[in-house]
Design a protein around this motif. Structure first.
Motif, PDB file in Angstrom:
ATOM      1  N   ASP A  24      49.252  20.837 -32.018  1.00  0.00           N
ATOM      2  CA  ASP A  24      50.062  19.909 -31.227  1.00  0.00           C
ATOM      3  C   ASP A  24      49.563  19.742 -29.794  1.00  0.00           C
ATOM      4  OD1 ASP A  24      51.798  19.545 -33.376  1.00  0.00           O
ATOM      5  OD2 ASP A  24      53.054  21.247 -32.764  1.00  0.00           O
ATOM      6  N   MET A  25      48.583  20.508 -29.383  1.00  0.00           N
ATOM      7  CA  MET A  25      48.151  20.476 -27.996  1.00  0.00           C
ATOM      8  C   MET A  25      47.620  19.110 -27.583  1.00  0.00           C
ATOM      9  SD  MET A  25      45.501  22.801 -25.929  1.00  0.00           S
ATOM     10  CE  MET A  25      45.252  22.471 -24.207  1.00  0.00           C
ATOM     11  N   ALA A  26      46.847  18.468 -28.425  1.00  0.00           N
ATOM     12  CA  ALA A  26      46.262  17.170 -28.078  1.00  0.00           C
ATOM     13  C   ALA A  26      47.346  16.140 -27.790  1.00  0.00           C
ATOM     14  CB  ALA A  26      45.351  16.696 -29.197  1.00  0.00           C
ATOM     15  N   GLN A  27      48.447  16.191 -28.514  1.00  0.00           N
ATOM     16  CA  GLN A  27      49.543  15.252 -28.273  1.00  0.00           C
ATOM     17  C   GLN A  27      50.167  15.492 -26.911  1.00  0.00           C
ATOM     18  OE1 GLN A  27      51.996  16.095 -31.627  1.00  0.00           O
ATOM     19  NE2 GLN A  27      50.878  14.737 -32.997  1.00  0.00           N
ATOM     20  N   GLY A  28      50.292  16.734 -26.500  1.00  0.00           N
ATOM     21  CA  GLY A  28      50.879  17.069 -25.212  1.00  0.00           C
ATOM     22  C   GLY A  28      50.043  16.590 -24.039  1.00  0.00           C
ATOM     23  N   LEU A  29      48.738  16.472 -24.222  1.00  0.00           N
ATOM     24  CA  LEU A  29      47.871  16.018 -23.130  1.00  0.00           C
ATOM     25  C   LEU A  29      48.137  14.578 -22.752  1.00  0.00           C
ATOM     26  CD1 LEU A  29      44.461  17.709 -23.949  1.00  0.00           C
ATOM     27  CD2 LEU A  29      45.997  18.207 -22.066  1.00  0.00           C
ATOM     28  N   ALA A  30      48.653  13.778 -23.668  1.00  0.00           N
ATOM     29  CA  ALA A  30      48.966  12.386 -23.358  1.00  0.00           C
ATOM     30  C   ALA A  30      49.972  12.316 -22.216  1.00  0.00           C
ATOM     31  CB  ALA A  30      49.506  11.686 -24.593  1.00  0.00           C
ATOM     32  N   PHE A  31      50.877  13.278 -22.133  1.00  0.00           N
ATOM     33  CA  PHE A  31      51.881  13.310 -21.068  1.00  0.00           C
ATOM     34  C   PHE A  31      51.308  13.824 -19.755  1.00  0.00           C
ATOM     35  CE2 PHE A  31      54.456  13.693 -24.965  1.00  0.00           C
ATOM     36  CZ  PHE A  31      55.225  12.543 -24.802  1.00  0.00           C
ATOM     37  N   MET A  32      50.131  14.424 -19.802  1.00  0.00           N
ATOM     38  CA  MET A  32      49.518  14.996 -18.597  1.00  0.00           C
ATOM     39  C   MET A  32      48.303  14.184 -18.153  1.00  0.00           C
ATOM     40  SD  MET A  32      49.988  19.105 -19.357  1.00  0.00           S
ATOM     41  CE  MET A  32      48.279  19.313 -19.644  1.00  0.00           C
ATOM     42  N   GLY A  33      48.228  12.939 -18.518  1.00  0.00           N
ATOM     43  CA  GLY A  33      47.150  12.084 -18.047  1.00  0.00           C
ATOM     44  C   GLY A  33      45.986  11.920 -18.994  1.00  0.00           C
ATOM     45  N   GLY A  34      46.096  12.418 -20.206  1.00  0.00           N
ATOM     46  CA  GLY A  34      45.034  12.232 -21.195  1.00  0.00           C
ATOM     47  C   GLY A  34      44.029  13.359 -21.213  1.00  0.00           C
ATOM     48  N   GLY A  35      42.897  13.069 -21.797  1.00  0.00           N
ATOM     49  CA  GLY A  35      41.862  14.075 -21.934  1.00  0.00           C
ATOM     50  C   GLY A  35      41.846  14.669 -23.325  1.00  0.00           C
ATOM     51  N   VAL A  36      41.076  15.707 -23.467  1.00  0.00           N
ATOM     52  CA  VAL A  36      40.884  16.374 -24.743  1.00  0.00           C
ATOM     53  C   VAL A  36      41.292  17.837 -24.586  1.00  0.00           C
ATOM     54  CG1 VAL A  36      39.180  16.972 -26.516  1.00  0.00           C
ATOM     55  CG2 VAL A  36      38.918  14.871 -25.219  1.00  0.00           C
ATOM     56  N   GLY A  37      41.933  18.391 -25.593  1.00  0.00           N
ATOM     57  CA  GLY A  37      42.343  19.783 -25.506  1.00  0.00           C
ATOM     58  C   GLY A  37      42.359  20.462 -26.847  1.00  0.00           C
ATOM     59  N   ALA A  56      39.627  19.319 -21.325  1.00  0.00           N
ATOM     60  CA  ALA A  56      38.505  18.607 -20.722  1.00  0.00           C
ATOM     61  C   ALA A  56      38.939  17.203 -20.337  1.00  0.00           C
ATOM     62  CB  ALA A  56      37.335  18.537 -21.702  1.00  0.00           C
ATOM     63  N   ASP A  57      38.350  16.720 -19.255  1.00  0.00           N
ATOM     64  CA  ASP A  57      38.564  15.343 -18.818  1.00  0.00           C
ATOM     65  C   ASP A  57      40.040  15.014 -18.639  1.00  0.00           C
ATOM     66  OD1 ASP A  57      35.794  15.147 -19.044  1.00  0.00           O
ATOM     67  OD2 ASP A  57      35.922  14.443 -21.107  1.00  0.00           O
ATOM     68  N   ASN A  58      40.759  15.937 -17.985  1.00  0.00           N
ATOM     69  CA  ASN A  58      42.181  15.797 -17.740  1.00  0.00           C
ATOM     70  C   ASN A  58      42.406  15.951 -16.240  1.00  0.00           C
ATOM     71  OD1 ASN A  58      44.881  17.292 -17.265  1.00  0.00           O
ATOM     72  ND2 ASN A  58      45.141  16.433 -19.304  1.00  0.00           N
ATOM     73  N   PRO A  59      43.327  15.179 -15.637  1.00  0.00           N
ATOM     74  CA  PRO A  59      43.575  15.322 -14.194  1.00  0.00           C
ATOM     75  C   PRO A  59      43.954  16.744 -13.772  1.00  0.00           C
ATOM     76  CG  PRO A  59      44.638  13.354 -15.022  1.00  0.00           C
ATOM     77  CD  PRO A  59      44.096  14.091 -16.220  1.00  0.00           C
ATOM     78  N   MET A  60      44.569  17.510 -14.662  1.00  0.00           N
ATOM     79  CA  MET A  60      44.943  18.880 -14.334  1.00  0.00           C
ATOM     80  C   MET A  60      43.703  19.735 -14.066  1.00  0.00           C
ATOM     81  SD  MET A  60      47.375  21.376 -16.494  1.00  0.00           S
ATOM     82  CE  MET A  60      47.590  23.067 -16.099  1.00  0.00           C
ATOM     83  N   VAL A  61      42.611  19.431 -14.746  1.00  0.00           N
ATOM     84  CA  VAL A  61      41.373  20.187 -14.551  1.00  0.00           C
ATOM     85  C   VAL A  61      40.925  20.059 -13.099  1.00  0.00           C
ATOM     86  CG1 VAL A  61      38.943  20.351 -15.207  1.00  0.00           C
ATOM     87  CG2 VAL A  61      40.677  19.958 -16.962  1.00  0.00           C
ATOM     88  N   MET A  67      41.872  25.788  -6.766  1.00  0.00           N
ATOM     89  CA  MET A  67      42.511  27.093  -6.869  1.00  0.00           C
ATOM     90  C   MET A  67      41.553  28.127  -7.458  1.00  0.00           C
ATOM     91  SD  MET A  67      46.135  28.186  -8.540  1.00  0.00           S
ATOM     92  CE  MET A  67      45.694  28.076 -10.244  1.00  0.00           C
ATOM     93  N   ILE A  68      40.821  27.745  -8.475  1.00  0.00           N
ATOM     94  CA  ILE A  68      39.886  28.681  -9.105  1.00  0.00           C
ATOM     95  C   ILE A  68      38.741  29.008  -8.142  1.00  0.00           C
ATOM     96  CG2 ILE A  68      38.246  28.979 -11.006  1.00  0.00           C
ATOM     97  CD1 ILE A  68      40.233  27.260 -12.697  1.00  0.00           C
ATOM     98  N   ALA A  69      38.252  28.006  -7.426  1.00  0.00           N
ATOM     99  CA  ALA A  69      37.157  28.233  -6.480  1.00  0.00           C
ATOM    100  C   ALA A  69      37.566  29.183  -5.362  1.00  0.00           C
ATOM    101  CB  ALA A  69      36.689  26.902  -5.907  1.00  0.00           C
ATOM    102  N   ASN A  70      38.843  29.182  -5.008  1.00  0.00           N
ATOM    103  CA  ASN A  70      39.337  30.026  -3.916  1.00  0.00           C
ATOM    104  C   ASN A  70      40.246  31.138  -4.433  1.00  0.00           C
ATOM    105  OD1 ASN A  70      38.198  28.546  -1.608  1.00  0.00           O
ATOM    106  ND2 ASN A  70      39.442  26.890  -2.434  1.00  0.00           N
ATOM    107  N   ALA A  71      40.010  31.583  -5.633  1.00  0.00           N
ATOM    108  CA  ALA A  71      40.882  32.569  -6.278  1.00  0.00           C
ATOM    109  C   ALA A  71      41.034  33.846  -5.463  1.00  0.00           C
ATOM    110  CB  ALA A  71      40.361  32.892  -7.680  1.00  0.00           C
ATOM    111  N   ALA A  72      39.948  34.370  -4.946  1.00  0.00           N
ATOM    112  CA  ALA A  72      40.017  35.626  -4.186  1.00  0.00           C
ATOM    113  C   ALA A  72      40.871  35.463  -2.933  1.00  0.00           C
ATOM    114  CB  ALA A  72      38.616  36.104  -3.822  1.00  0.00           C
ATOM    115  N   MET A  73      40.786  34.306  -2.276  1.00  0.00           N
ATOM    116  CA  MET A  73      41.582  34.065  -1.074  1.00  0.00           C
ATOM    117  C   MET A  73      43.061  33.897  -1.410  1.00  0.00           C
ATOM    118  SD  MET A  73      38.953  31.711   1.223  1.00  0.00           S
ATOM    119  CE  MET A  73      40.181  30.501   1.434  1.00  0.00           C
TER     120      MET A  73
END
Length: 129
Positions: A24-37, A56-61, A67-73
Motif C-alpha cells: 500500500d505504500m505506493a498509494q500513500g505517496l500520491a498524498f505526499m506529492g507523488g514519487g516512487v516508494g 524516490a523522486d518525492n518532495p519529502m526526499v 536534516m540528514i546532511a546536518n544530523a550531527a548538529m
C-alpha cells in the motif's frame, strides 16, 4: 514498474526473521506529492519489528536532505556503511542515497537497524531510475 524495481533494493529478512512487503505504500505517496516508494516490515523471532521504506523522486526526499546532511548538529549519531552516511536517533535511521532516494528504518535498536541497512546495495540504488 518503478515500484517493483525499487522494492528489489529492500533487504531480505535476516535468518530467523520474516519480511512482508508493504503493497500500500505506493498509494500513500500520491498524498505526499507523488514519487516512487517501496516498504517492508520485518519481524524477528522475539517479536521485534522493523519497518523500512525507500522513497524516490518525492518532495519529502528534498525536505529531509538538509536534516540528514546536518544530523550531527541536530544531535543525531552518524554512522557509515561504506561511503554512505546514516543518521540515527533512538529507534530511527535515515539516509539520503544519490540525492534522490530516502531510506528510513524504524522500530528497533540502532544495531538492529544497521544490520538491515548494511545489506542495502547503495551503489546500485544510487543508479536507480
Amino acid at each position: 514498474m518503478k515500484t517493483d524495481a525499487l522494492e528489489r533494493f529492500l533487504p531480505e529478512a535476516p535468518e530467523g526473521w520474516s519480511r512482508e512487503i508493504d503493497t500500500d505504500m505506493a498509494q500513500g505517496l500520491a498524498f505526499m506529492g507523488g514519487g516512487v516508494g517501496a516498504g517492508a516490515d520485518y519481524e524477528g523471532p522475539d517479536g521485534e519489528t522493523v519497518s523500512m521504506s525507500l522513497m524516490a523522486d518525492n518532495p519529502m526526499v528534498a525536505s529531509m536532505a538538509g536534516m540528514i546532511a546536518n544530523a550531527a548538529m541536530m544531535g543525531m549519531t552518524v554512522e557509515r556503511v561504506g561511503r554512505q552516511r546514516i543518521a540515527l536517533q533512538d529507534d530511527q535511521a535515515m539516509a539520503l542515497i544519490g540525492n534522490r532516494v530516502l531510506l528510513q528504518a524504524e522500530g528497533a535498536a540502532p544495531e538492529v537497524l544497521m544490520s538491515l541497512i548494511e545489506q542495502v546495495d547503495f551503489d546500485a540504488l544510487t543508479g536507480f531510475g
